[in-house]
Design a protein around this motif. Sequence first.
Motif, mmCIF file in Angstrom:
data_model
loop_
_atom_site.group_PDB
_atom_site.id
_atom_site.type_symbol
_atom_site.label_atom_id
_atom_site.label_comp_id
_atom_site.label_asym_id
_atom_site.label_seq_id
_atom_site.Cartn_x
_atom_site.Cartn_y
_atom_site.Cartn_z
ATOM 1 N N MET A 1 -44.829 141.990 48.193
ATOM 2 C CA MET A 1 -44.590 141.479 46.856
ATOM 3 C C MET A 1 -44.480 142.627 45.854
ATOM 4 S SD MET A 1 -45.454 138.607 44.562
ATOM 5 C CE MET A 1 -46.033 138.623 42.897
ATOM 6 N N GLU A 2 -45.374 143.605 45.973
ATOM 7 C CA GLU A 2 -45.369 144.725 45.030
ATOM 8 C C GLU A 2 -44.080 145.524 45.142
ATOM 9 O OE1 GLU A 2 -46.961 146.147 41.735
ATOM 10 O OE2 GLU A 2 -47.959 144.626 42.931
ATOM 11 N N ASN A 3 -43.550 145.680 46.361
ATOM 12 C CA ASN A 3 -42.287 146.390 46.538
ATOM 13 C C ASN A 3 -41.131 145.633 45.913
ATOM 14 O OD1 ASN A 3 -43.375 148.596 47.800
ATOM 15 N ND2 ASN A 3 -43.042 147.797 49.855
ATOM 16 N N SER A 4 -41.127 144.305 46.050
ATOM 17 C CA SER A 4 -40.040 143.523 45.457
ATOM 18 C C SER A 4 -40.127 143.565 43.934
ATOM 19 C CB SER A 4 -40.056 142.084 45.969
ATOM 20 O OG SER A 4 -41.242 141.428 45.590
ATOM 21 N N ARG A 5 -41.334 143.576 43.385
ATOM 22 C CA ARG A 5 -41.505 143.692 41.933
ATOM 23 C C ARG A 5 -40.997 145.048 41.459
ATOM 24 N NH1 ARG A 5 -47.112 142.790 38.718
ATOM 25 N NH2 ARG A 5 -46.687 140.647 39.276
ATOM 26 N N ALA A 6 -41.344 146.091 42.190
ATOM 27 C CA ALA A 6 -40.885 147.437 41.826
ATOM 28 C C ALA A 6 -39.368 147.516 41.886
ATOM 29 C CB ALA A 6 -41.519 148.472 42.747
ATOM 30 N N SER A 7 -38.778 146.888 42.867
ATOM 31 C CA SER A 7 -37.324 146.879 42.992
ATOM 32 C C SER A 7 -36.678 146.143 41.822
ATOM 33 C CB SER A 7 -36.926 146.231 44.310
ATOM 34 O OG SER A 7 -35.539 146.162 44.425
ATOM 35 N N LEU A 8 -37.252 145.000 41.448
ATOM 36 C CA LEU A 8 -36.738 144.247 40.298
ATOM 37 C C LEU A 8 -36.855 145.059 39.016
ATOM 38 C CD1 LEU A 8 -38.067 140.619 40.865
ATOM 39 C CD2 LEU A 8 -35.680 141.332 40.705
ATOM 40 N N ILE A 9 -37.993 145.710 38.838
ATOM 41 C CA ILE A 9 -38.201 146.533 37.646
ATOM 42 C C ILE A 9 -37.155 147.636 37.602
ATOM 43 C CG2 ILE A 9 -39.745 148.228 36.580
ATOM 44 C CD1 ILE A 9 -42.090 146.437 37.510
ATOM 45 N N ASP A 10 -36.991 148.311 38.722
ATOM 46 C CA ASP A 10 -36.036 149.415 38.784
ATOM 47 C C ASP A 10 -34.627 148.938 38.467
ATOM 48 O OD1 ASP A 10 -35.384 152.172 39.329
ATOM 49 O OD2 ASP A 10 -34.491 151.467 41.193
ATOM 50 N N THR A 11 -34.230 147.842 39.057
ATOM 51 C CA THR A 11 -32.882 147.324 38.866
ATOM 52 C C THR A 11 -32.649 146.829 37.447
ATOM 53 O OG1 THR A 11 -32.795 146.646 41.182
ATOM 54 C CG2 THR A 11 -31.221 145.615 39.693
ATOM 55 N N SER A 12 -33.557 146.018 36.927
ATOM 56 C CA SER A 12 -33.317 145.376 35.636
ATOM 57 C C SER A 12 -33.523 146.320 34.457
ATOM 58 C CB SER A 12 -34.183 144.130 35.491
ATOM 59 O OG SER A 12 -35.549 144.460 35.533
ATOM 60 N N PHE A 13 -34.570 147.125 34.479
ATOM 61 C CA PHE A 13 -34.856 147.974 33.323
ATOM 62 C C PHE A 13 -33.950 149.200 33.260
ATOM 63 C CE2 PHE A 13 -38.490 145.359 32.675
ATOM 64 C CZ PHE A 13 -38.713 145.440 31.305
ATOM 65 N N ASN A 14 -33.441 149.660 34.374
ATOM 66 C CA ASN A 14 -32.542 150.812 34.346
ATOM 67 C C ASN A 14 -31.187 150.470 33.733
ATOM 68 O OD1 ASN A 14 -34.289 152.741 35.290
ATOM 69 N ND2 ASN A 14 -33.783 152.350 37.425
ATOM 70 N N LYS A 15 -30.861 149.189 33.653
ATOM 71 C CA LYS A 15 -29.591 148.776 33.076
ATOM 72 C C LYS A 15 -29.679 148.558 31.564
ATOM 73 C CE LYS A 15 -27.807 146.742 37.279
ATOM 74 N NZ LYS A 15 -27.280 145.569 37.940
ATOM 75 N N LEU A 16 -30.867 148.538 31.025
ATOM 76 C CA LEU A 16 -31.032 148.320 29.582
ATOM 77 C C LEU A 16 -30.646 149.562 28.787
ATOM 78 C CD1 LEU A 16 -34.471 146.529 29.088
ATOM 79 C CD2 LEU A 16 -32.218 145.602 28.648
ATOM 80 N N GLU A 17 -29.928 149.334 27.694
ATOM 81 C CA GLU A 17 -29.694 150.431 26.767
ATOM 82 C C GLU A 17 -30.989 150.669 26.012
ATOM 83 O OE1 GLU A 17 -26.291 150.511 24.186
ATOM 84 O OE2 GLU A 17 -25.207 149.216 25.585
ATOM 85 N N LYS A 18 -31.306 151.920 25.769
ATOM 86 C CA LYS A 18 -32.544 152.244 25.065
ATOM 87 C C LYS A 18 -32.444 151.811 23.609
ATOM 88 C CE LYS A 18 -34.253 155.857 27.992
ATOM 89 N NZ LYS A 18 -35.632 155.696 28.276
ATOM 90 N N PHE A 19 -33.518 151.207 23.124
ATOM 91 C CA PHE A 19 -33.580 150.754 21.735
ATOM 92 C C PHE A 19 -33.616 151.961 20.813
ATOM 93 C CE2 PHE A 19 -36.272 149.209 18.117
ATOM 94 C CZ PHE A 19 -35.284 148.420 17.546
ATOM 95 N N ASN A 20 -32.710 151.972 19.843
ATOM 96 C CA ASN A 20 -32.622 153.094 18.922
ATOM 97 C C ASN A 20 -32.915 152.704 17.475
ATOM 98 O OD1 ASN A 20 -30.377 151.682 18.138
ATOM 99 N ND2 ASN A 20 -28.903 153.232 18.721
#
Length: 102
Positions: A1-20
């Motif tokens: 479960m922890e690996n799948s959460r880490a994978s989701l975090i990596d995938t979803s948050f890396n696509k976000l533009e940084k708030f400026n």
Amino acid sequence: MENSRASLIDTSFNKLEKFNGEHFQIWKRKVTLNLQLVDIDHVLIEDEPTIPEGGTADAIAAALVKQSKWKRENNICKLLILNSMEDSLAESYSKKVKAKEI
């Protein structure tokens, strides 16, 4: 479960533009949805669990587990929120203790 959460975090948050500092409502909605996706958004709503005074040993142990889990998820949530901001903004919010304060 922890690996799948880490994978989701990596995938979803890396696509976000940084708030400026611009388009806050759009950024907030995206961050909130990503936190919901990895099931840690509750720390933005719930207060840190407290340890009951005078409770049974089992009740205290259960409360300690809940509190520990909340603290860990709060730290993950803070990290993800701060990492989704430009460095200059993240620096000004980095001293906040709770994710919901950010």
